[in-house]
Design an enzyme around this catalytic site. Sequence first.
Site, mmCIF file in Angstrom:
data_model
loop_
_atom_site.group_PDB
_atom_site.id
_atom_site.type_symbol
_atom_site.label_atom_id
_atom_site.label_comp_id
_atom_site.label_asym_id
_atom_site.label_seq_id
_atom_site.Cartn_x
_atom_site.Cartn_y
_atom_site.Cartn_z
ATOM 1 N N CYS B 155 0.819 -1.207 0.000
ATOM 2 C CA CYS B 155 0.000 0.000 0.000
ATOM 3 C C CYS B 155 0.857 1.263 0.000
ATOM 4 C CB CYS B 155 -0.957 -0.021 1.174
ATOM 5 S SG CYS B 155 -0.219 -0.392 2.764
ATOM 6 N N TYR B 156 1.886 1.318 0.834
ATOM 7 C CA TYR B 156 2.755 2.498 0.819
ATOM 8 C C TYR B 156 3.440 2.649 -0.541
ATOM 9 C CZ TYR B 156 2.385 3.237 5.911
ATOM 10 O OH TYR B 156 1.940 3.501 7.180
#
Lengths: 348, 348, 348, 348
Positions: B155-156
């Site tokens: 996600c990051y």
Amino acid sequence: MKSKSVAIVGASGYSGEELVRLLLSHPHAELAAVTSSQYAGQTVARVFPRFASHPRARELHFTEPKPELLAKQAEVVFLALPHGVAAEFARPLLQLGCHIIDLSADFRVRNPAVYQELYAHEHPAPELLAQAVYGLPEVYRAEIQQASLVASPGCYPTSILLPLLPLLKARLVSPNGIIADSLSGVSGAGRKAELDYLFVECNESVRAYGLPKHRHLSEIEQELSLAAGAPVVIQFTPHLVPVNRGILTTLYLTPAPAGREGFEEQIAACYQRAYGQEPFVRVLEGKALPDTKNVIGTNVIEIAWRLDPRTGRVVVLSAEDNLVKGASGQAVQSLNLMCGWPEEAGLR
Amino acid sequence: MKSKSVAIVGASGYSGEELVRLLLSHPHAELAAVTSSQYAGQTVARVFPRFASHPRARELHFTEPKPELLAKQAEVVFLALPHGVAAEFARPLLQLGCHIIDLSADFRVRNPAVYQELYAHEHPAPELLAQAVYGLPEVYRAEIQQASLVASPGCYPTSILLPLLPLLKARLVSPNGIIADSLSGVSGAGRKAELDYLFVECNESVRAYGLPKHRHLSEIEQELSLAAGAPVVIQFTPHLVPVNRGILTTLYLTPAPAGREGFEEQIAACYQRAYGQEPFVRVLEGKALPDTKNVIGTNVIEIAWRLDPRTGRVVVLSAEDNLVKGASGQAVQSLNLMCGWPEEAGLR
Amino acid sequence: MKSKSVAIVGASGYSGEELVRLLLSHPHAELAAVTSSQYAGQTVARVFPRFASHPRARELHFTEPKPELLAKQAEVVFLALPHGVAAEFARPLLQLGCHIIDLSADFRVRNPAVYQELYAHEHPAPELLAQAVYGLPEVYRAEIQQASLVASPGCYPTSILLPLLPLLKARLVSPNGIIADSLSGVSGAGRKAELDYLFVECNESVRAYGLPKHRHLSEIEQELSLAAGAPVVIQFTPHLVPVNRGILTTLYLTPAPAGREGFEEQIAACYQRAYGQEPFVRVLEGKALPDTKNVIGTNVIEIAWRLDPRTGRVVVLSAEDNLVKGASGQAVQSLNLMCGWPEEAGLR
Amino acid sequence: MKSKSVAIVGASGYSGEELVRLLLSHPHAELAAVTSSQYAGQTVARVFPRFASHPRARELHFTEPKPELLAKQAEVVFLALPHGVAAEFARPLLQLGCHIIDLSADFRVRNPAVYQELYAHEHPAPELLAQAVYGLPEVYRAEIQQASLVASPGCYPTSILLPLLPLLKARLVSPNGIIADSLSGVSGAGRKAELDYLFVECNESVRAYGLPKHRHLSEIEQELSLAAGAPVVIQFTPHLVPVNRGILTTLYLTPAPAGREGFEEQIAACYQRAYGQEPFVRVLEGKALPDTKNVIGTNVIEIAWRLDPRTGRVVVLSAEDNLVKGASGQAVQSLNLMCGWPEEAGLR
């Protein structure tokens, strides 16, 4: 210890309410008057039910704000008013002999031209700017003790200045390229009936706002420039996160000069010198990092820092309660200094 | 359109649950198996009551994860497993002819030495790294269409790479001095019974963590370096904020070369070229800024940027749902590419 | 299947926004017009950025609400307007041949005298009350299919009526002494810029309101009385809890006659008869209890019940999304019935 | 005023942490020891960073819980331990001369048979039950002053008993048919690493639990029966709502006898008699209704009531902080009584 009577003008917002909370239980201050056009005639207990068990809150009524009357009731007056309005109250109250602690931005920026640029109207009382003291006790303690007009700093500036000023003054970090990335709780927007701050619009939402230039930049850069001895321009991004209170600021800094030996020891020593004896600044040790939940309801600012060996940068973090150390608690800290009371009075 | 049977190994976490949601209503994929040692024997409807109205959820039972059985049930297998465990399942499943979409970090970093440094043990299947494709469809669309093993990004990384890669490739920003400041919802920590992620510990709390080095840096810097054509080292600060879902990333970049004319038009054109036709990337116009609440539950990433005339920097912001575009939605996007289905199938 | 054009009058509130969401992705309805005096001239994509990736949202502009124009654009018109205003739009639109689905309370109560008592002004269109159908599909399916004017129920009524009506009709519980205790998310208050619904005033707050008489009681008691065949008066306490969406209702009921044998089997059979085939009612089994998080974003209402052997009472619980089954989803369910489309169209 | 040394056994949970907070700033109590097997050897400042600015928190270390040592360190010992474990510590500490304030349920129910039924094991110290005093100061003030063993009430019982006992004692409401519907913040579940209490599982969720019989019913019904002079059986439904702290209870009561004249004046007079002089009970006037945000962090319980003319019922509402008046604050209130200190000491 001699007690003094105090008043709050504009006590219906979040900062005003927090001032009421702190002053109702202050050991030396007597809350003599609170004003609010909206709530005039009602008791503090009715407007703020959370204080209803305090006897003083049940007898104290909100009044219309009238300088002549206030000057008879109180020796020190807190102004928790919108920008522009505060200055209009400060002038007559000062003339009537009151001491003023202003929580608005009206007297924080020394240059009236900057004020005019920010707020698109002339400064309402430019002749008072010279006597105003920026109310950051850890920096201007002696000046606050002598002041009759204190411009108490905003929540973002406090969260940025306290971790950054000692490093700049010690020339440990470069005044160039500074970035401040801040996350604020919703009370920072004030008690305003606007769609943007409804529960449903803020809950489960994370967003930046006010890019690229925020009004508080001027007071931040003014103080940073004084510390650095040269003009400082920073990058500042405020974000809104769904908590009631708290600001977490992440600062990205460059060591100056880069690569110097013993840098981490020097940072540690610098903070120890600056804040080792400060009751409201907590420089964290070991692996601990600031967390807003550890400072909510207190006048404490937490600070931690890391040198990143991969990038060479120093990352500094701070956490504070935006309504206490970022507003009303800091204002009471100044009150204590102005009145010669212990600096922690009413703040423990 | 020919449908295919798919399976999810490790479907009891948040990413796994989100995969279940997306695949239950996918027009071409048939969810043939879900595994979880913890829930083996129970129906999907019972473990995830929110899906209980879906007929398939009432009949599909969790099973123990067994490669031989899975290979008979499904043509494509999603691995939503902890790092290290995923690689152990990938090898036999590939040998048995399955296509794999792995949501762990096991195949994202091409250099097994980096993996060993990060996870303190040898890579479990280094021979597969060469064939793994980094599953960022906007960048590796053609490769994903041909892949048998997709390493779906975290996600990051997604929130940083999508706004940053086009600018780096176009040489519009410097590869040096990049800062990524990210705010993540709590589901990013996974469904783990740990004190740090209890409601009371996260609610009314804002905090950074994992400083100065986060595990996901390797895959981020690997992809940035490929785009820049030179090694890129970034500053990355993840923060935890009290929302269930969503990541907001703020990037601080330096134009390259600084001060060039027409820079804003070039940025706008660069994003238009890169994402003008992309269904899941929304570059905002006018005064709009990304807000996680606008992308929750969708596979969209919002991007906006501002050139700050005071500092000369470009500030770029992105918002995504960490469980959709940041995990399971992106994985389904890769599934669609691998299977020759419309890229938006099941994601609208 | 023949598609129809639909319009939403008053699409700027939370129910209106949810209608936009559902109708943009409805397989048979074409969203032809949305009105809002506040946003007239702006696109749906701009006002509601979360829909900006939908092509129709980028081209559809809000307009001023004008019946003549709407009647040319749409065959079915949703009214998502404040009480009182809705009736004024319904009359001309019906005369111009539109079918109306009204989400306000204007046509829910059959007796105009009750309306006048509740809202302190005469009913704006009493002649239409006779033709209005109460839009609870599980109860009035056949009538809705034939209706030209549907009065779609409110969120509290839906959460109370669906679990209660079958038990009353089957004479399994007494019509006397019924208590409904409801917890609502903040979106139930509407998108109104009022201090009470600010984030800071709702977060970390739990409170009842509107005691002892809430406006929605009339439509609730009207429908309960029809089911019971006798006047029913209930105790109803609404509470506000800090979630965006969801209503949880706890009903306290008395078996009738008390102490009958096989009571639990009869309750189970009653619900099975009433809702065994209903796509949007989920009667829970085993130890499961309703949880709003399991129905958020869906048109499902969850129901569970317990006979308490200590008190002899039946406690029934329900959970729904106040904006979907409690408002816009249910309205679309009625749309599907009126248009002869599958009842689940656009709601899965 | 003579100060005393106190200790907390089991200080790592939420109630224990709240006791630490209250006792660190108590004017007469000296916090001499805190125990926790998990944190033994660490300072209070390290385990609870929010107290780190308190000098005592930086020097006080958690220790293993050993009765002999504790008896040397403290005159009064708080037990903030799980049920069953508390009783095992109480016996030796009492023998060694300590006074005990137990926050568990171990000594709240006078009948050991009831304990055994609830907890499925024999009561660990039945011989002590006779000397235990139920620590509700507003009811048992005199007994607490003389007690050596106080069984401090739970959060749900406090929220139900304080509003209900005066009405039952005055025979103003019927002891039959009482319903208590309670909404609790998540800290009520304790600091336990369980999936059910993760942020993501509680946020945006509203749910009932523990139906139809909750463990705390026994102590509630025991005290209600004593007040009514006859066995009382109530209906009790606890719900979990996403706030950190606070309980809101709604009570549904029947006037006795129904229809008596002057009933509202009698209710008002009854509460005035019972609580007019109580520092920690706030009976609201006018239109005000309890709101948990008005009592968070305080030892106050707010109470309001309405007679519903439509149903003839009395609806009574209460709001308290589950960790203060519902646990640790109330325990300190008992401490003050036992030690002859002002009852509000350390609680303002």
